[in-house]
Design an enzyme around this catalytic site. Structure first.
Site, PDB file in Angstrom:
ATOM      1  N   TYR A  37       0.763  -0.961   0.222  1.00  0.00           N
ATOM      2  CA  TYR A  37      -0.037   0.147  -0.010  1.00  0.00           C
ATOM      3  C   TYR A  37       0.979   1.233   0.074  1.00  0.00           C
ATOM      4  O   TYR A  37       2.230   1.411   0.523  1.00  0.00           O
ATOM      5  CB  TYR A  37      -0.776  -0.291   1.035  1.00  0.00           C
ATOM      6  CG  TYR A  37      -0.218   0.397   2.837  1.00  0.00           C
ATOM      7  CD1 TYR A  37       0.418   1.375   3.146  1.00  0.00           C
ATOM      8  CD2 TYR A  37       0.488  -1.361   2.894  1.00  0.00           C
ATOM      9  CE1 TYR A  37       0.696   1.156   4.241  1.00  0.00           C
ATOM     10  CE2 TYR A  37       0.922  -0.781   4.638  1.00  0.00           C
ATOM     11  CZ  TYR A  37       1.277   0.832   4.934  1.00  0.00           C
ATOM     12  OH  TYR A  37       1.636   0.854   6.231  1.00  0.00           O
ATOM     13  N   PHE A  47       2.617   9.479   3.115  1.00  0.00           N
ATOM     14  CA  PHE A  47       2.239   9.737   5.122  1.00  0.00           C
ATOM     15  C   PHE A  47       3.107   8.042   5.421  1.00  0.00           C
ATOM     16  O   PHE A  47       3.940   7.368   6.299  1.00  0.00           O
ATOM     17  CB  PHE A  47       1.531   9.977   5.757  1.00  0.00           C
ATOM     18  CG  PHE A  47       0.354   8.754   5.566  1.00  0.00           C
ATOM     19  CD1 PHE A  47      -0.114   7.679   6.144  1.00  0.00           C
ATOM     20  CD2 PHE A  47      -0.682   9.697   4.547  1.00  0.00           C
ATOM     21  CE1 PHE A  47      -0.923   7.476   5.691  1.00  0.00           C
ATOM     22  CE2 PHE A  47      -1.741   8.980   4.822  1.00  0.00           C
ATOM     23  CZ  PHE A  47      -1.901   7.825   5.659  1.00  0.00           C
ATOM     24  N   ASP A  48       2.799   7.503   4.218  1.00  0.00           N
ATOM     25  CA  ASP A  48       3.566   5.606   4.362  1.00  0.00           C
ATOM     26  C   ASP A  48       3.303   4.886   3.167  1.00  0.00           C
ATOM     27  O   ASP A  48       2.525   5.600   2.401  1.00  0.00           O
ATOM     28  CB  ASP A  48       2.540   4.834   5.406  1.00  0.00           C
ATOM     29  CG  ASP A  48       3.557   3.603   5.993  1.00  0.00           C
ATOM     30  OD1 ASP A  48       4.724   3.796   6.230  1.00  0.00           O
ATOM     31  OD2 ASP A  48       2.391   2.938   6.647  1.00  0.00           O
ATOM     32  N   ILE A  67      -7.047  -0.048  10.301  1.00  0.00           N
ATOM     33  CA  ILE A  67      -8.500   0.736  10.654  1.00  0.00           C
ATOM     34  C   ILE A  67      -9.582   0.518   9.603  1.00  0.00           C
ATOM     35  O   ILE A  67     -10.261  -0.918   8.513  1.00  0.00           O
ATOM     36  CB  ILE A  67      -8.051   2.111   9.673  1.00  0.00           C
ATOM     37  CG1 ILE A  67      -7.928   1.942   7.642  1.00  0.00           C
ATOM     38  CG2 ILE A  67      -7.205   3.195  10.409  1.00  0.00           C
ATOM     39  CD1 ILE A  67      -7.693   3.389   7.790  1.00  0.00           C
ATOM     40  N   TYR A  93      -8.364   7.304  11.253  1.00  0.00           N
ATOM     41  CA  TYR A  93      -8.352   7.973  12.064  1.00  0.00           C
ATOM     42  C   TYR A  93      -8.847   8.476  13.287  1.00  0.00           C
ATOM     43  O   TYR A  93      -7.936   9.174  14.118  1.00  0.00           O
ATOM     44  CB  TYR A  93      -6.615   8.219  12.697  1.00  0.00           C
ATOM     45  CG  TYR A  93      -5.765   7.285  12.121  1.00  0.00           C
ATOM     46  CD1 TYR A  93      -4.970   5.815  13.088  1.00  0.00           C
ATOM     47  CD2 TYR A  93      -5.411   7.001  10.216  1.00  0.00           C
ATOM     48  CE1 TYR A  93      -4.737   5.572  12.489  1.00  0.00           C
ATOM     49  CE2 TYR A  93      -4.415   5.926  10.345  1.00  0.00           C
ATOM     50  CZ  TYR A  93      -3.874   5.200  11.234  1.00  0.00           C
ATOM     51  OH  TYR A  93      -3.739   3.551  10.667  1.00  0.00           O
ATOM     52  N   PHE A 110      -5.376   5.656   0.045  1.00  0.00           N
ATOM     53  CA  PHE A 110      -5.228   4.877  -0.383  1.00  0.00           C
ATOM     54  C   PHE A 110      -4.957   3.563  -1.334  1.00  0.00           C
ATOM     55  O   PHE A 110      -5.563   3.326  -1.874  1.00  0.00           O
ATOM     56  CB  PHE A 110      -4.875   3.073   1.227  1.00  0.00           C
ATOM     57  CG  PHE A 110      -4.681   3.835   2.298  1.00  0.00           C
ATOM     58  CD1 PHE A 110      -3.699   3.496   3.337  1.00  0.00           C
ATOM     59  CD2 PHE A 110      -5.743   4.527   2.676  1.00  0.00           C
ATOM     60  CE1 PHE A 110      -3.224   4.298   4.205  1.00  0.00           C
ATOM     61  CE2 PHE A 110      -5.842   4.516   4.298  1.00  0.00           C
ATOM     62  CZ  PHE A 110      -4.247   4.734   5.134  1.00  0.00           C
TER      63      PHE A 110
END
Length: 435
Positions: A37, A47-48, A67, A93, A110
């Site tokens: 992902y 962010f990731d 999540i 979140y 995502f």
């Protein structure tokens, strides 16, 4: 929309490259899924990324490990599919965010690729013997325990053939009398009320090497069961029973175990004897009369467990139960003899012979022990002869190796000497010429 799932199609995602998955199967609740992902904020800030780390991310679907958007979205994907999940805060979140990279009330994007998924291993050993895939999640958090009363619907298949389809009501531990393999009862102890699931059961937890004549199942067959746990009532746990109840129940399950053993259902028999041990092993503060009854039941349970494990060709647990029995009765004839049998299977013939000799000293009329001593002595002699040949060959190899090495050293030395002689001859010849 609070949560948007965008499928990986060119029409729906103009200007972006996505990929459709293959096959028809989708991951189910409880499945372990493996994905890559990339996560970004709405403004494109990343962010990731599992891709940047070079390692796929895995989690159990529908268990709240990720999540909410992921549990919902990934459940709709096929293997090989690449999709985009756009998640409002309440599906990500929330108001708290995940500082420092994800701010409060953030909508997240995502890109997710699904590589593989497989069911949940519910065995204690995690040996892949019973794999569960949940069709319908159950209610609550409690599960049936041993001796629980269960009401179920089940369908058993072998190679696409339905061999068993029934509605049953029974106590866990008695399934063997209904023609159910041990794996089905193990599966039921992992289920919640109302749950429906698919179970793949390997031979170890199925009908084993014997198969099933009743259902025309061959030896070493892998089975598939679809099971729905309609309702259940838990049996009293050990701590909920008083001494009298434990003794009464132990006597009942001892008889059940004996019946299973006579029918050759050694795994089911062992399950019954284990219950006696679990109920009485740590029971204390009993009256002398009850203490004697408890000791007798525990001794019988360990002796019978040892015999079950010997029949199942599992010498380790057999040995362990013999040791437990000998803690209760140090000179018990059956415990000593069965421990000797377990040691023979483990090829520890010296220790086995010692146990059989102990039996003949205490119980001279035991002819079987005398025969076993002779058998052990034969094995020990064969082992000595084998060791003798092994060591003789080993020493001969060492001798040959040393001789070869010595011959090579002599040859090398001879070569050096010949070289020196030639050098002297050449020098001598030169000197003579000069003279």
């Amino acid at each position: 929309f609070d949560f948007v799932f965008l499928c990986a199609t060119e029409n729906e995602m103009v200007g972006k490259t996505f990929k459709e998955g293959t096959g028809t199967e989708l991951p189910m609740t409880g499945d372990k899924v493996f994905v890559h992902y990339v996560g970004t904020l709405l403004d494109g800030t990343q962010f990731d990324s599992s891709r940047d780390r070079g390692e796929k991310f895995s989690f159990e679907l529908g268990k709240g490990q990720v999540i909410k958007a992921w549990d919902i979205g990934v459940a709709t994907m096929k293997i090989g599919e690449i999709c985009q999940l756009i998640c409002k805060p309440e599906y990500a979140y929330g108001a708290a965010g995940s500082p420092p990279k994800i701010p409060p009330n953030a909508t997240l994007v995502f890109q997710v690729e699904l590589f593989e998924f497989h069911g949940e291993d519910i065995t204690d050993e995690e040996d892949g013997g019973i794999i569960r895939r949940i069709i319908t999640k159950g209610e609550g958090y409690t599960k049936p325990n041993e001796s629980a009363s269960v009401e179920v619907w089940l369908e058993g298949r072998h190679e696409e053939r339905v061999f068993d389809e029934r509605e049953l009501k029974f106590e866990l531990g008695d399934g063997g009398s209904l023609g159910l393999p041990p794996g089905v009862e193990k599966a039921l102890q992992a289920m919640e009320q109302g749950e429906e699931a698919l179970f793949t059961i390997k031979p170890k937890y199925g009908f084993g090497t014997a198969g099933s004549d009743k259902f025309n199942i061959p030896p070493d067959a892998t089975l598939q069961y679809k099971i729905k746990l309609k309702t259940f009532e838990k049996a009293k746990e050990s701590w909920e029973m008083n001494t009298t109840e434990k003794l009464e129940q132990s006597a009942i399950v001892k008889e059940k175990g004996t019946q299973y053993f006579k029918e050759g259902k050694y795994k089911q028999a062992a399950m019954q004897y284990k219950r006696i041990v679990s109920w009485l092993e740590h029971e204390s503060s009993m009256q002398p009369e009850d203490e004697e009854k408890a000791k007798a039941l525990r001794l019988a349970a360990h002796l019978n467990l040892a015999m079950c494990y010997l029949k199942l060709q599992e010498p380790g647990p057999a040995l362990e139960n013999c040791d437990k029995a000998l803690e209760l009765d140090a000179d018990n004839e059956k415990a000593l003899f069965r421990r000797g049998e377990a040691l023979v299977v483990m090829k520890e013939f010296d220790r086995a012979r010692a146990d059989f000799q102990h039996v003949t000293q205490l119980y001279p009329a035991n002819k079987a022990a005398k025969s076993q001593i002779a058998l052990c002595q034969k094995h020990i002699k064969e082992q000595h002869e084998k060791d003798k040949r092994l060591y003789a060959n080993m020493f001969q190899k060492f001798a040959d190796r040393d001789a070869k090495k010595e011959a090579e050293q002599e040859k090398e030395q001879e070569k050096k000497q010949n070289g020196s002689a030639m050098e002297i001859d050449e020098n001598g010849a030169q000197e003579q010429t000069a003279a």
